[in-house]
Scaffold this active site. Sequence first.
Site, PDB file in Angstrom:
ATOM      1  N   PRO A  80      -0.897 -36.635  15.196  1.00  0.00           N
ATOM      2  CA  PRO A  80       0.190 -36.809  14.230  1.00  0.00           C
ATOM      3  C   PRO A  80       0.734 -38.231  14.271  1.00  0.00           C
ATOM      4  CG  PRO A  80       0.988 -35.672  16.193  1.00  0.00           C
ATOM      5  CD  PRO A  80      -0.500 -35.826  16.362  1.00  0.00           C
ATOM      6  N   SER A 109       2.090 -35.046  10.968  1.00  0.00           N
ATOM      7  CA  SER A 109       3.318 -35.477  11.640  1.00  0.00           C
ATOM      8  C   SER A 109       4.550 -34.886  10.957  1.00  0.00           C
ATOM      9  CB  SER A 109       3.400 -37.007  11.595  1.00  0.00           C
ATOM     10  OG  SER A 109       4.693 -37.432  11.970  1.00  0.00           O
ATOM     11  N   TYR A 132       9.337 -32.580  15.976  1.00  0.00           N
ATOM     12  CA  TYR A 132      10.322 -33.071  16.943  1.00  0.00           C
ATOM     13  C   TYR A 132      11.497 -32.114  16.871  1.00  0.00           C
ATOM     14  CZ  TYR A 132       8.184 -37.755  17.379  1.00  0.00           C
ATOM     15  OH  TYR A 132       7.352 -38.817  17.640  1.00  0.00           O
ATOM     16  N   THR A 158       6.496 -32.019  20.213  1.00  0.00           N
ATOM     17  CA  THR A 158       6.417 -33.254  21.001  1.00  0.00           C
ATOM     18  C   THR A 158       7.543 -33.263  22.026  1.00  0.00           C
ATOM     19  OG1 THR A 158       5.381 -34.402  19.172  1.00  0.00           O
ATOM     20  CG2 THR A 158       6.397 -35.780  20.866  1.00  0.00           C
ATOM     21  N   LYS A 220       3.031 -31.246  23.229  1.00  0.00           N
ATOM     22  CA  LYS A 220       2.385 -32.567  23.155  1.00  0.00           C
ATOM     23  C   LYS A 220       3.185 -33.573  23.976  1.00  0.00           C
ATOM     24  CE  LYS A 220       1.017 -36.219  19.925  1.00  0.00           C
ATOM     25  NZ  LYS A 220       2.008 -37.271  20.137  1.00  0.00           N
ATOM     26  N   SER A 242      -0.733 -36.526  26.974  1.00  0.00           N
ATOM     27  CA  SER A 242      -0.487 -37.682  26.106  1.00  0.00           C
ATOM     28  C   SER A 242       0.672 -38.499  26.634  1.00  0.00           C
ATOM     29  CB  SER A 242      -0.133 -37.174  24.689  1.00  0.00           C
ATOM     30  OG  SER A 242       0.333 -38.229  23.863  1.00  0.00           O
ATOM     31  N   HIS A 244       1.836 -40.626  24.312  1.00  0.00           N
ATOM     32  CA  HIS A 244       2.294 -41.058  22.992  1.00  0.00           C
ATOM     33  C   HIS A 244       1.668 -42.418  22.622  1.00  0.00           C
ATOM     34  CE1 HIS A 244       5.700 -39.529  20.333  1.00  0.00           C
ATOM     35  NE2 HIS A 244       5.249 -40.554  19.642  1.00  0.00           N
ATOM     36  N   GLY A 276      -4.749 -40.814  23.424  1.00  0.00           N
ATOM     37  CA  GLY A 276      -4.364 -42.101  23.989  1.00  0.00           C
ATOM     38  C   GLY A 276      -5.581 -42.943  24.317  1.00  0.00           C
ATOM     39  N   ARG A 299      -4.192 -44.243  16.237  1.00  0.00           N
ATOM     40  CA  ARG A 299      -4.231 -45.496  15.473  1.00  0.00           C
ATOM     41  C   ARG A 299      -5.516 -45.700  14.669  1.00  0.00           C
ATOM     42  NH1 ARG A 299      -1.718 -46.444  20.313  1.00  0.00           N
ATOM     43  NH2 ARG A 299       0.342 -47.394  20.314  1.00  0.00           N
TER      44      ARG A 299
HETATM   45  C1  FNR Z   1       2.428 -42.010  16.639  1.00  0.00           C
HETATM   46  N1  FNR Z   1       2.502 -40.871  17.432  1.00  0.00           N
HETATM   47  C2  FNR Z   1       3.293 -39.818  17.032  1.00  0.00           C
HETATM   48  N2  FNR Z   1       3.369 -38.683  17.805  1.00  0.00           N
HETATM   49  C3  FNR Z   1       4.117 -37.638  17.412  1.00  0.00           C
HETATM   50  O1  FNR Z   1       4.163 -36.632  18.142  1.00  0.00           O
HETATM   51  N3  FNR Z   1       4.783 -37.675  16.219  1.00  0.00           N
HETATM   52  C4  FNR Z   1       4.747 -38.748  15.389  1.00  0.00           C
HETATM   53  O2  FNR Z   1       5.344 -38.743  14.315  1.00  0.00           O
HETATM   54  C5  FNR Z   1       4.009 -39.894  15.819  1.00  0.00           C
HETATM   55  N4  FNR Z   1       3.977 -41.023  15.054  1.00  0.00           N
HETATM   56  C6  FNR Z   1       3.185 -42.084  15.438  1.00  0.00           C
HETATM   57  C7  FNR Z   1       3.109 -43.197  14.627  1.00  0.00           C
HETATM   58  C8  FNR Z   1       2.294 -44.256  14.981  1.00  0.00           C
HETATM   59  C9  FNR Z   1       2.224 -45.470  14.107  1.00  0.00           C
HETATM   60  C10 FNR Z   1       1.501 -44.178  16.171  1.00  0.00           C
HETATM   61  C11 FNR Z   1       0.556 -45.291  16.567  1.00  0.00           C
HETATM   62  C12 FNR Z   1       1.581 -43.064  16.973  1.00  0.00           C
HETATM   63  C13 FNR Z   1       1.661 -40.742  18.650  1.00  0.00           C
HETATM   64  C14 FNR Z   1       0.306 -40.136  18.295  1.00  0.00           C
HETATM   65  O3  FNR Z   1       0.413 -38.796  17.896  1.00  0.00           O
HETATM   66  C15 FNR Z   1      -0.660 -40.162  19.492  1.00  0.00           C
HETATM   67  O4  FNR Z   1      -0.068 -39.560  20.609  1.00  0.00           O
HETATM   68  C16 FNR Z   1      -1.140 -41.565  19.867  1.00  0.00           C
HETATM   69  O5  FNR Z   1      -1.191 -42.410  18.746  1.00  0.00           O
HETATM   70  C17 FNR Z   1      -2.514 -41.484  20.512  1.00  0.00           C
HETATM   71  O6  FNR Z   1      -2.935 -42.715  20.967  1.00  0.00           O
HETATM   72  P1  FNR Z   1      -3.946 -43.674  20.147  1.00  0.00           P
HETATM   73  O7  FNR Z   1      -5.129 -42.867  19.683  1.00  0.00           O
HETATM   74  O8  FNR Z   1      -3.169 -44.264  19.025  1.00  0.00           O
HETATM   75  O9  FNR Z   1      -4.318 -44.690  21.201  1.00  0.00           O
END
Ligand code: FNR
Length: 354
Positions: A80, A109, A132, A158, A220, A242, A244, A276, A299
């Site tokens: 998400p 998300s 959230y 989360t 999460k 995670s 995050h 991650g 990402r």
């Molecule tokens: C996130 N992540 C995140 N997690 C969540 O629980 N709710 C959210 O709204 C968001 N929003 C969010 C925005 C952006 C721009 C990023 C980069 C990340 C965290 C996401 O779900 C996840 O845990 C990580 O992004 C995983 O790591 P990698 O794959 O980006 O390295």
Amino acid sequence: MTDAPPINLFDYEALAEAKIPPVLWDYLVDGAGDGITLTENRRAFERIVLRPRTLVDVSRIDLSTSLLGAPVRSPIMIAPCGPQGELCPEGDCATAEAAGRTGMLMVASGGASRAIADIAAAATGPLWMQLYHYGDRPRTEAIVRRAEAAGCLALALTVDSPRFGRKERSLRTEDEYDWPELANYAGLPAPTAPSIRGAPVTWADLDWLRTITSLPIVLKGILTAEDAELAAVRGVPGIVVSNHGGRQLDGVLASVDALPEVVEAAAGSCEIYLDGGVRRGTDVLKAVALGARAVLIGRPVLWGLAVNGADGVFDVLTLLRRELTDAMALTGRPTLADVDGSLIAFSKLRHSRA
Ligand code: FNR
């Protein structure tokens, strides 16, 4: 970069950086504090090495599995991440469409640019919704009802964000950007809890949440055996190991380093996922070998979306799936059931793209 088509996820990163406004780029790639955990998420994968087997018939490789009972074509899920509408006009709906085309599961998300009903309408594969809990039960319940009505198969709560991490690159520039309203919260009454920059949630809130919905609730953001044991006692069906993406507390351990203790503590009571720093098919393989049922990627999906909308996301997912297929063939593991801890060794090897 030349105009050659991207052949891996890092190529998508470079293309996305060249395309999107610097303020937005800072927000996407940022980690909290000094970015130690952000870097460590990658380094930890690089320290793990593979012990391949040979002379195995790998003419057919099967990546298929199931997630909380829903069949999927590979152990790769979409993490998400909001707000995707800043990266392409269709936003999260484009991601949902691409996920469906690859037979992968998307976790939408709670902070998505598009309402969960619209994302569900675009999705042709299984969909979960991330949530959230902003310390405000009526608002949380309203979001749960929207997820249920949209046909989501599970909720991902989360739990690592009682306060939002200080992402310093973005803190310096966030005022320069006009951030949109969160679509899923449109029309809801104002929060009753005092406004803090975070989503405080407790085990008592989880217990309450379980009384108001029959949807499975995945946690999460767990990183320790202690929390995994508490989750297991409650019969939680899934845990996302995670940090995050290094965006919450800097200095916590890499998620793949936390994975073994969580797997051991959960002792088969629930499905364990990891996110991650997953950027290579071999990273997926390493996580599965260490006990993850699936990984989530964050990402790289956003990079694909920024570069070429739904087709970009589709290509990112396809590249990763192809790398995983190659890695399984080259390690003599034709199915995910063949992937176990004997595949893994730890190395003092020092290699980094950085
Ligand atoms: C996130 N992540 C995140 N997690 C969540 O629980 N709710 C959210 O709204 C968001 N929003 C969010 C925005 C952006 C721009 C990023 C980069 C990340 C965290 C996401 O779900 C996840 O845990 C990580 O992004 C995983 O790591 P990698 O794959 O980006 O390295």
